[in-house]
Design a protein around this motif. Structure first.
Motif, short mmCIF file in Angstrom:
data_model
loop_
_atom_site.label_atom_id
_atom_site.label_comp_id
_atom_site.label_asym_id
_atom_site.label_seq_id
_atom_site.Cartn_x
_atom_site.Cartn_y
_atom_site.Cartn_z
N PRO A 1 33.05 52.33 41.23
CA PRO A 1 33.23 53.04 39.96
C PRO A 1 34.45 52.56 39.18
CG PRO A 1 32.64 54.59 41.68
CD PRO A 1 32.84 53.27 42.36
N GLY A 2 34.24 52.38 37.89
CA GLY A 2 35.34 52.02 37.00
C GLY A 2 35.80 50.58 37.08
N SER A 3 35.00 49.69 37.64
CA SER A 3 35.35 48.27 37.65
C SER A 3 34.63 47.57 36.50
CB SER A 3 35.01 47.63 38.99
OG SER A 3 33.63 47.79 39.29
N HIS A 4 35.15 46.41 36.09
CA HIS A 4 34.68 45.80 34.85
C HIS A 4 34.62 44.28 34.99
CE1 HIS A 4 35.37 49.72 32.93
NE2 HIS A 4 36.52 49.73 33.60
N VAL A 5 33.58 43.69 34.39
CA VAL A 5 33.43 42.24 34.32
C VAL A 5 33.28 41.87 32.86
CG1 VAL A 5 32.11 40.25 35.07
CG2 VAL A 5 32.32 42.23 36.59
N PHE A 6 34.24 41.10 32.35
CA PHE A 6 34.26 40.76 30.93
C PHE A 6 34.08 39.26 30.73
CE2 PHE A 6 37.23 44.56 30.82
CZ PHE A 6 36.30 45.41 30.26
N GLY A 7 33.71 38.88 29.52
CA GLY A 7 33.71 37.48 29.10
C GLY A 7 32.76 36.62 29.90
N SER A 8 33.00 35.31 29.81
CA SER A 8 32.19 34.34 30.54
C SER A 8 32.68 34.28 31.99
CB SER A 8 32.31 32.96 29.88
OG SER A 8 31.51 32.02 30.57
N THR A 9 32.11 35.14 32.80
CA THR A 9 32.56 35.32 34.18
C THR A 9 31.37 35.24 35.12
OG1 THR A 9 34.45 36.69 33.54
CG2 THR A 9 33.67 36.89 35.80
N GLU A 10 31.52 34.52 36.20
CA GLU A 10 30.46 34.37 37.18
C GLU A 10 30.96 34.81 38.55
OE1 GLU A 10 27.92 30.74 39.25
OE2 GLU A 10 28.46 30.61 37.12
N LEU A 11 30.26 35.75 39.15
CA LEU A 11 30.55 36.20 40.51
C LEU A 11 29.49 35.65 41.44
CD1 LEU A 11 31.43 40.00 40.03
CD2 LEU A 11 33.00 38.06 40.11
N GLY A 12 29.91 35.04 42.55
CA GLY A 12 28.96 34.57 43.54
C GLY A 12 28.34 35.72 44.31
N ASP A 13 27.53 35.39 45.30
CA ASP A 13 26.84 36.42 46.08
C ASP A 13 27.83 37.25 46.89
OD1 ASP A 13 24.50 35.35 45.12
OD2 ASP A 13 24.06 34.20 46.94
N ASN A 14 27.48 38.53 47.03
CA ASN A 14 28.17 39.45 47.94
C ASN A 14 29.65 39.63 47.62
OD1 ASN A 14 25.78 39.80 49.61
ND2 ASN A 14 26.19 37.72 50.35
N CYS A 15 29.97 39.62 46.35
CA CYS A 15 31.35 39.95 45.94
C CYS A 15 31.47 41.46 45.74
CB CYS A 15 31.71 39.23 44.65
SG CYS A 15 32.02 37.45 44.87
N THR A 16 32.66 41.98 46.00
CA THR A 16 32.92 43.41 45.86
C THR A 16 34.10 43.62 44.92
OG1 THR A 16 32.11 43.86 48.10
CG2 THR A 16 33.51 45.54 47.07
N LEU A 17 33.89 44.45 43.90
CA LEU A 17 34.97 44.86 43.01
C LEU A 17 35.27 46.32 43.29
CD1 LEU A 17 34.06 42.21 41.60
CD2 LEU A 17 34.45 43.35 39.42
N MET A 18 36.49 46.59 43.78
CA MET A 18 36.87 47.96 44.08
C MET A 18 37.19 48.70 42.79
SD MET A 18 36.40 47.69 47.28
CE MET A 18 36.90 49.33 47.79
N THR A 19 37.40 49.99 42.90
CA THR A 19 37.62 50.84 41.73
C THR A 19 38.77 50.31 40.87
OG1 THR A 19 36.81 52.79 42.88
CG2 THR A 19 38.27 53.16 40.99
N GLY A 20 38.52 50.20 39.58
CA GLY A 20 39.54 49.80 38.63
C GLY A 20 39.75 48.30 38.51
N ALA A 21 39.06 47.49 39.30
CA ALA A 21 39.24 46.03 39.22
C ALA A 21 38.70 45.51 37.89
CB ALA A 21 38.53 45.35 40.38
N VAL A 22 39.41 44.53 37.32
CA VAL A 22 39.01 43.89 36.07
C VAL A 22 38.93 42.40 36.32
CG1 VAL A 22 39.62 43.43 33.66
CG2 VAL A 22 40.09 45.68 34.67
#
Length: 344
Positions: free
Chosen positions: A89-110
């Protein structure tokens, strides 16, 4: 295989429209994708993705299989999320951004921003609570119209409140390798090059253009000056201010960091043999701890070890000597000071 989740239909996208999709879109668990110009019904897939109704996911975002996007997250129009990614909850992915498989963004991550350039993050990375990764650099020479880049490898654990910035110019990039453990509140500035399997303890601060090789370990509250190089298997003591290079296998400490010997604990843990450690200790003593007042200058002692037939046959010793030599090349900062012994 990348697949594009169509979150809303039509040309308009808003928070209110995202909230309205719950009954018709999520409850059925039937999602539409676009892959290579064809539409695919995911009701038959084994790993359906889940997007919370309060999340805002742009219809042009590319979403892999089995992705979980929690409440109040946002995913921008140019973002790509690999299969199995989890956005807390509350994490964000902005702009030209690529996440590979099985990545985790914890709360509040930008991750990422809307400035020109891109952020590319590999697989199996954890981005900690309120960490900020891939935003524009803090460098006065940066121009907002210039593209800037960040590349992160695989299997990194980036803990809470860490900040990692993109490069400061088109011709460079910030690079993080694989398997690094970056603890809370660390900072990695623009154009840094970080290798593999490093451990940065809490509040480690790396200024711009710092280069870190592999298996480097910093203790807490370590500060590294711009353009410094940290050699593989080195150790930086807590509270150190490092303003010059740290050669391979060495240990430094101090408010103005000085060489304090070899990182013997680290070398032993990493499986260096008795012969290798013995050769390194002999070479280090001959170069930095000579008690003979007539032994000659530092340069002469270094040259003598380089010509020592038995020592140079040990690969680790050759690597250490090359690391020392490289630190005195043009545009390098030299090595950290070493203690001058009293011969009286």
């Amino acid at each position: 295989m990348w697949r594009l989740r169509k979150v809303v239909s039509g040309s308009h996208f808003s928070f209110s429209s995202a909230l309205r999709i719950r009954s018709s879109f999520y409850q059925s668990r039937t999602f539409s994708y676009i892959a290579e110009g064809q539409r695919v019904d995911t009701s038959t897939t084994s790993k359906p993705s889940f997007i919370h109704p309060s999340a805002i996911v742009h219809p042009n975002a590319v979403i892999g299989e089995g992705v979980s996007i929690g409440p109040f997250c946002s995913v921008g129009s140019s973002a790509k999320l690999g299969s199995g990614c989890q956005l807390y909850p509350g994490s964000h992915v902005f702009g030209s951004t690529e996440l590979g498989d099985n990545c985790t963004l914890m709360t509040g991550a930008v991750v990422g921003d809307e400035y020109p350039g891109c952020t590319v993050i590999g697989s199996n990375n954890i981005i900690g609570y309120h960490a900020v990764i891939g935003v524009k650099c803090q460098d006065l020479k940066y121009k907002p119209e210039d593209e800037c880049f960040l590349e992160v490898g695989h299997n990194n654990d980036i803990r809470e409140h860490t900040s990692i910035h993109r490069s400061s110019k088109l011709t460079d990039r910030t690079v993080i390798g694989d398997g690094n453990f970056i603890m809370g509140s660390c900072h990695i500035a623009h154009d840094c090059k970080i290798g593999n399997c490093n451990i940065f303890a809490n509040n480690t601060l790396l200024a711009g253009h710092v280069e870190v090789e592999d298996y480097v370990h910093t203790a807490g509250a370590t500060v590294v000056h711009q353009f410094c190089h940290l050699g593989s298997f080195s150790f930086l003591g807590g509270g150190s201010v490092v303003s010059q290079d740290v050669p391979k296998y060495m240990m430094v400490a101090g408010e103005r960091a000085e060489l304090r010997g070899l990182n013997l604990v680290g070398l032993t843990r990493r499986g260096f043999s008795v012969v290798e450690i013995g050769g390194l200790r002999t070479a280090y003593r001959k170069i930095f701890m000579c008690f003979d007042a007539n032994a000659g200058s530092f340069e002469e002692r270094l040259a003598e070890v380089e010509q020592h037939e038995e020592l140079v046959n040990v690969p680790a010793v050759r690597d250490m000597l090359q690391s020392i030599r490289s630190s005195f090349m043009q545009d390098r900062r030299g090595i950290c000071k070493f203690r001058h012994w009293n011969f009286s």
